[in-house]
Write a protein that holds these residues in place. Structure first.
Motif, PDB file in Angstrom:
ATOM      1  N   ARG A  25       0.828  -1.210   0.000  1.00  0.00           N
ATOM      2  CA  ARG A  25       0.000   0.000   0.000  1.00  0.00           C
ATOM      3  C   ARG A  25       0.864   1.263   0.000  1.00  0.00           C
ATOM      4  N   ILE A  26       1.941   1.242   0.763  1.00  0.00           N
ATOM      5  CA  ILE A  26       2.846   2.399   0.797  1.00  0.00           C
ATOM      6  C   ILE A  26       3.472   2.612  -0.583  1.00  0.00           C
ATOM      7  N   ALA A  27       3.836   1.518  -1.253  1.00  0.00           N
ATOM      8  CA  ALA A  27       4.393   1.628  -2.602  1.00  0.00           C
ATOM      9  C   ALA A  27       3.371   2.243  -3.556  1.00  0.00           C
ATOM     10  N   MET A 292      -1.379  -3.839  11.798  1.00  0.00           N
ATOM     11  CA  MET A 292      -2.749  -3.703  11.302  1.00  0.00           C
ATOM     12  C   MET A 292      -3.027  -4.725  10.204  1.00  0.00           C
ATOM     13  N   SER A 293      -4.187  -5.350  10.271  1.00  0.00           N
ATOM     14  CA  SER A 293      -4.592  -6.341   9.274  1.00  0.00           C
ATOM     15  C   SER A 293      -5.421  -5.691   8.177  1.00  0.00           C
ATOM     16  N   ASP A 294      -5.326  -6.235   6.955  1.00  0.00           N
ATOM     17  CA  ASP A 294      -6.223  -5.802   5.877  1.00  0.00           C
ATOM     18  C   ASP A 294      -7.671  -6.108   6.235  1.00  0.00           C
ATOM     19  N   ALA A 414      -9.971   0.888  10.993  1.00  0.00           N
ATOM     20  CA  ALA A 414     -11.393   1.119  10.721  1.00  0.00           C
ATOM     21  C   ALA A 414     -11.850   2.458  11.270  1.00  0.00           C
ATOM     22  N   SER A 415     -12.717   3.107  10.515  1.00  0.00           N
ATOM     23  CA  SER A 415     -13.373   4.333  10.972  1.00  0.00           C
ATOM     24  C   SER A 415     -14.818   4.260  10.493  1.00  0.00           C
ATOM     25  N   PHE A 416     -15.628   3.513  11.255  1.00  0.00           N
ATOM     26  CA  PHE A 416     -16.976   3.188  10.822  1.00  0.00           C
ATOM     27  C   PHE A 416     -18.037   3.822  11.707  1.00  0.00           C
ATOM     28  N   GLY A 417     -19.145   4.181  11.080  1.00  0.00           N
ATOM     29  CA  GLY A 417     -20.327   4.636  11.798  1.00  0.00           C
ATOM     30  C   GLY A 417     -20.067   5.864  12.657  1.00  0.00           C
ATOM     31  N   ALA A 418     -20.858   5.959  13.730  1.00  0.00           N
ATOM     32  CA  ALA A 418     -20.728   7.105  14.631  1.00  0.00           C
ATOM     33  C   ALA A 418     -19.395   7.108  15.356  1.00  0.00           C
ATOM     34  N   PRO A 437      -2.215   4.028   5.063  1.00  0.00           N
ATOM     35  CA  PRO A 437      -2.666   3.566   3.743  1.00  0.00           C
ATOM     36  C   PRO A 437      -3.745   2.483   3.775  1.00  0.00           C
ATOM     37  N   ASN A 438      -3.821   1.742   4.861  1.00  0.00           N
ATOM     38  CA  ASN A 438      -4.786   0.646   4.978  1.00  0.00           C
ATOM     39  C   ASN A 438      -6.141   1.082   5.516  1.00  0.00           C
ATOM     40  N   ALA A 439      -6.277   2.319   5.938  1.00  0.00           N
ATOM     41  CA  ALA A 439      -7.473   2.784   6.650  1.00  0.00           C
ATOM     42  C   ALA A 439      -8.717   2.715   5.763  1.00  0.00           C
ATOM     43  N   LYS A 440      -9.852   2.499   6.409  1.00  0.00           N
ATOM     44  CA  LYS A 440     -11.142   2.465   5.727  1.00  0.00           C
ATOM     45  C   LYS A 440     -12.119   3.362   6.485  1.00  0.00           C
ATOM     46  N   THR A 441     -12.889   4.142   5.749  1.00  0.00           N
ATOM     47  CA  THR A 441     -13.867   5.039   6.348  1.00  0.00           C
ATOM     48  C   THR A 441     -15.221   4.850   5.682  1.00  0.00           C
ATOM     49  N   ALA A 442     -16.241   4.598   6.484  1.00  0.00           N
ATOM     50  CA  ALA A 442     -17.586   4.402   5.930  1.00  0.00           C
ATOM     51  C   ALA A 442     -18.615   4.449   7.044  1.00  0.00           C
TER      52      ALA A 442
END
Length: 537
Positions: A25-27, A292-294, A414-418, A437-442
């Motif tokens: 991901r960094i690459a 951190m895991s995918d 993870a950055s989910f919900g409230a 780079p692995n972060a997810k927001t939803a």
């Protein structure tokens, strides 16, 4: 406080697999950043012929050699200019970051005139407004290296024109607050762009290259019939000797940047905060690559992250036995005392109460707060609802929204919900927000969203005495998962300026140290505000 006793084995098969995924991901991140630089560098023959430096060369020459530099919003506009990720060129038509000029920490922004003649790209206006906001909050002199064709008229939107006025309003606010605004006019500034030097405290212009006019020769002729040359209308010599728009006339880009450094040195603006002696972490930052895991459903002990960021890997956990899934801790980064809030699971009633208490405690002590987001959100279920999760979560959000100390957010996973809100997401205006780079927001995970819609659809059909077609149901499920996953990606959200940049996890401590030093300097700096910004005379 005592050194954290890590139980993480950085050489385990799980850690090595996660490390490989993070490095990939960094690459990809570096490749995207390099894509913008290479696109700009294609114009080098043209710049060389004109005796000019490329935008990134200008920034490098302006900054003090060997000093820290914090690039900002490098992925702005990613996949907003082109839906094909292989063809998108991120950056928004601008290069921006915080660095040292003549010993003074400054906000530096440069038109990327190697791409589309410096026309502002998708999200470019938002990027300008964001870096101006950062400069105002942190009392940073604002230096703009201008050479821009202005807005890209092929992508004209009336709302962009209207909201664009905030750019010039912010320049006036910076100057009135006592924060210097300096423009180096390397090339053209037409129409609204002419107000960039007009609203600056000091303007440096380059002979035979700088241009600033409200209407260029073609528009002037079309509108009034008057015929004039570019130099007569808005050339550097005219503006420095006749109109008074420019203070300094120089011969080329190098001369201009050298003079800008002299201007900054002459301001005597820097007031360094007291520097505490700091120890490096005992635990190595390289371990952060494998933590951190995918698969964001896999648990992570976020104390392992804190231990690789703080001085001496030494921190004091607050109420460790109460609301244990919400981790609160006190520590220091590069000598700056801070509070940490992070997640080892969903935020439950006890965790929300603990975080609220801790935020108020940090405000009482004047300690900045760092949120390390890895949250699936607030706890749901009968027990949670009956326990008052809504009202206790609301207390936490009240504390986050009204905290009077600087707050920094790092999206680690993870950055989910409230949970995004309660952990000081973008909507809560942290001073800085960066993503790994692995972060997810939803609002929720893609599978959860798809399953929710599937249950609703099946219930609706059942009320009509019908059953869902399995093939259609699966197709709809897959479509929703794809929709959510594509938008949750850190590169995509960064392209929308939902953070201030994507960073290598190994750089997190250095990035935080720069931000905290900035806050301390801003606290120490006594500005001399005026009723109005400095007016051109």
């Amino acid at each position: 406080m005592s050194v954290f006793q890590s139980s993480w084995n950085a050489q385990s098969p799980v850690a090595l697999e996660r490390r490989a995924a993070m490095l990939a991901r960094i690459a990809s991140l570096r490749a995207l950043e390099d894509r913008s630089a290479q696109a700009s560098a294609k114009s080098k023959p043209v710049f060389d012929k004109r005796g000019q430096l490329l935008p990134r060369e200008r920034v490098a020459l302006l900054l003090d050699a060997g000093t820290p530099y914090l690039p900002l919003c490098s992925l702005a506009g990613y996949m907003q200019d082109h839906k094909d990720p292989e063809k998108s060129i991120p950056g928004g038509g601008l290069v921006a970051g915080i660095g040292f000029v003549s010993g003074t920490r400054c906000m530096v922004m440069a038109s990327d005139s190697g791409i589309d003649a410096g026309a502002i790209g998708p999200m470019g206006l938002d990027k300008i407004l964001r870096v101006q906001e950062i400069a105002l909050q942190n009392k940073l002199p604002f230096i703009h290296l201008v050479e821009s064709a202005g807005a890209n008229l092929t992508r004209y939107r009336v709302e962009g024109f209207v909201h664009g006025g905030a750019l010039f309003r912010n320049l006036a606010r910076l100057s009135a607050a006592g924060i210097p605004v300096i423009t180096v006019q390397h090339g053209s500034g037409t129409a609204g762009g002419a107000y960039m030097p007009g609203l600056s405290d000091v303007v440096v212009m380059v002979r035979k290259r700088s241009r600033a006019f409200l209407a260029g020769p073609p528009l002037l002729k079309a509108a009034t019939g008057e015929i004039a040359t570019e130099e007569e209308l808005g050339g550097a010599e005219m503006h420095t000797s006749v109109s008074g728009l420019g203070e300094y006339l120089v011969e080329d880009d190098r001369h201009a940047l050298g003079l800008a450094k002299e201007v900054v040195a002459g301001m005597k603006y820097t007031e360094s905060a007291i520097k505490n002696i700091a120890k490096s972490p005992v635990l190595h930052s390289d371990d952060l690559l494998g933590l951190m895991s995918d698969d964001l459903r896999q648990p992570v002990d976020m104390r392992e992250v804190i231990a690789r960021l703080v001085d001496g890997s030494d921190f004091l956990e607050f109420k460790p036995l109460y609301g244990a899934a919400t981790v609160c801790a006190q520590g220091a980064i590069d000598g700056h005392t801070v509070g940490f809030i992070t997640n080892n699971g969903p935020i439950d009633v006890a965790g929300a109460n603990k975080a609220t208490h801790f935020i108020q405690r940090c405000c009482q002590l004047g300690h900045p707060i760092i949120y390390l987001q890895n949250t699936t959100g607030y706890m749901v279920g009968v027990d949670s609802e009956q326990g008052g999760m809504i009202k206790h979560g609301s207390k936490m959000i009240q504390a986050v929204a009204n905290a009077d100390v600087p707050q920094i957010t790092i999206h680690c996973g993870a950055s989910f919900g409230a949970g995004n809100y309660g952990m000081c997401g973008r909507g809560y205006a942290p001073r800085f927000l960066f993503s790994w780079p692995n972060a997810k927001t939803a609002v929720m995970g893609g599978e959860q969203a798809a399953k929710t819609m599937q249950i609703v659809a099946e219930a609706g059909l059942a009320r009509k005495g019908l059953t869902a077609d399995p093939v259609e149901s699966q197709a709809q499920f897959d479509k929703i998962v794809a929709l959510f996953n594509a938008q949750a990606d850190a590169f995509y959200t960064s392209g929308l300026l939902l953070d201030d940049g994507v960073i290598d996890p190994r750089d997190t401590r250095a990035v935080l140290a720069q931000c905290l030093a900035m806050f301390a300097e801003a606290d120490a700096k006594q500005l001399r505000p005026m009723q109005f910004g400095v007016a051109r005379m």
